[in-house]
Design an enzyme around this catalytic site. Structure first.
Site, short mmCIF file in Angstrom:
data_model
loop_
_atom_site.label_atom_id
_atom_site.label_comp_id
_atom_site.label_asym_id
_atom_site.label_seq_id
_atom_site.Cartn_x
_atom_site.Cartn_y
_atom_site.Cartn_z
N SER A 102 0.86 -1.19 0.00
CA SER A 102 0.00 0.00 0.00
C SER A 102 0.89 1.24 0.00
O SER A 102 2.08 1.17 0.36
CB SER A 102 -0.88 0.00 1.26
OG SER A 102 -1.53 1.24 1.45
N TYR A 112 -1.80 -0.07 10.66
CA TYR A 112 -1.83 -0.41 9.24
C TYR A 112 -0.48 -0.07 8.61
O TYR A 112 0.07 -0.86 7.83
CB TYR A 112 -2.96 0.34 8.55
CG TYR A 112 -3.20 -0.07 7.12
CD1 TYR A 112 -3.54 -1.38 6.80
CD2 TYR A 112 -3.12 0.86 6.09
CE1 TYR A 112 -3.78 -1.75 5.48
CE2 TYR A 112 -3.36 0.50 4.77
CZ TYR A 112 -3.69 -0.80 4.47
OH TYR A 112 -3.91 -1.17 3.17
#
Length: 254
Positions: free
Chosen positions: A149, A162
């Site tokens: 990501s 995250y």
């Protein structure tokens, strides 16, 4: 005309929707027999039926990759049923957002279980098969692609854990790449920005609305955009290694 991945086998985790499903389709179009790994059997079977109707080879491998035994058994099952393993795409992942001070611990644990442990379990089981494939396949190369990501490159408030998982994926990918590159197993990372998938729909109330406000007005990426990046990586000639692809929505700043 045969695809560039003809006579190879690809395994895609998190294949029941979004980037995983799009990637499975893209690799099937290139001629690979595709193993669809995930927990939602009904969704996997729907995709397998779709690919079969297009004369593609698809195999459903239902498993929870956060369970090491299930992850390893699924990889072995795919090799047993389809004969080999040339490409692995570690796509399965989840996201939780919110300040550290009031985030529920089970949300953190779920991200670590799926984004880190699940990826590690599948990779550990797959690497021996990828090493063999690099030796005996007509292409003389094998590929492992980890879907990370932009959160693996840019840390922001509200995404600390995250970020932790995706920074970890990036570091693991680079170290493994250096370990196996001389054996012609290419290890790559794709870092998507904001993609129109189910990922944010699993967020708890409040967090979901915050994410929606953040991306309001952006033209989001589509899962097919990320699948294109994966297909590009794994269809290169063996002399070429694309180590990293960062794909942001055109107006995304983070």
């Amino acid at each position: 005309m045969a695809g560039r991945l003809q006579d190879t086998v690809a395994l895609v985790t998190g294949a029941s929707s979004g980037i995983g499903a799009a990637t499975a389709r893209a690799l099937a179009v290139e001629g690979a027999a595709v193993a669809l790994l995930g927990r939602r059997r009904e969704r996997l079977e729907e995709l397998a039926d779709e690919l079969s109707a297009e004369a593609r080879v698809a195999y459903v491998a239902e498993a929870d990759i956060t369970d090491q035994r299930q992850a390893a058994a699924a990889v072995e099952d795919v090799v047993s049923q389809l004969g080999r393993l040339d490409t692995v795409v570690n796509n399965a992942g989840t996201m939780g957002v919110g300040p550290v001070e009031d985030s529920p611990l089970d949300e953190w644990e779920r991200m670590i279980e799926i984004n880190v442990r699940g990826l590690l379990y599948v990779t550990h089981a797959a690497v021996p098969h990828l090493l063999r494939a690099a030796e005996d396949s007509p292409r003389k190369v094998a590929d492992l692609v980890n879907i990370s990501s932009t959160a693996g490159r840019v840390a922001r408030p509200g995404t600390a854990v995250y970020n932790l998982t995706k920074f970890g994926v990036n570091g693991f990918t680079e170290a493994l790449r250096q370990e196996v590159m001389r054996k012609r197993v290419r290890v790559s990372v794709v870092e998507p920005g904001t993609v129109d998938t189910e990922l944010s729909s699993h967020l708890r109330a409040g967090a979901r609305e915050a994410v929606e406000r953040q991306v309001e007005g952006l033209e989001l990426l589509r899962p097919e955009d990320i699948a294109d990046a994966v297909a590009y990586i794994v269809t290169r000639d063996r002399r070429v290694a694309v180590n990293e692809i960062l794909v942001r929505a055109a107006e995304q700043t983070w």
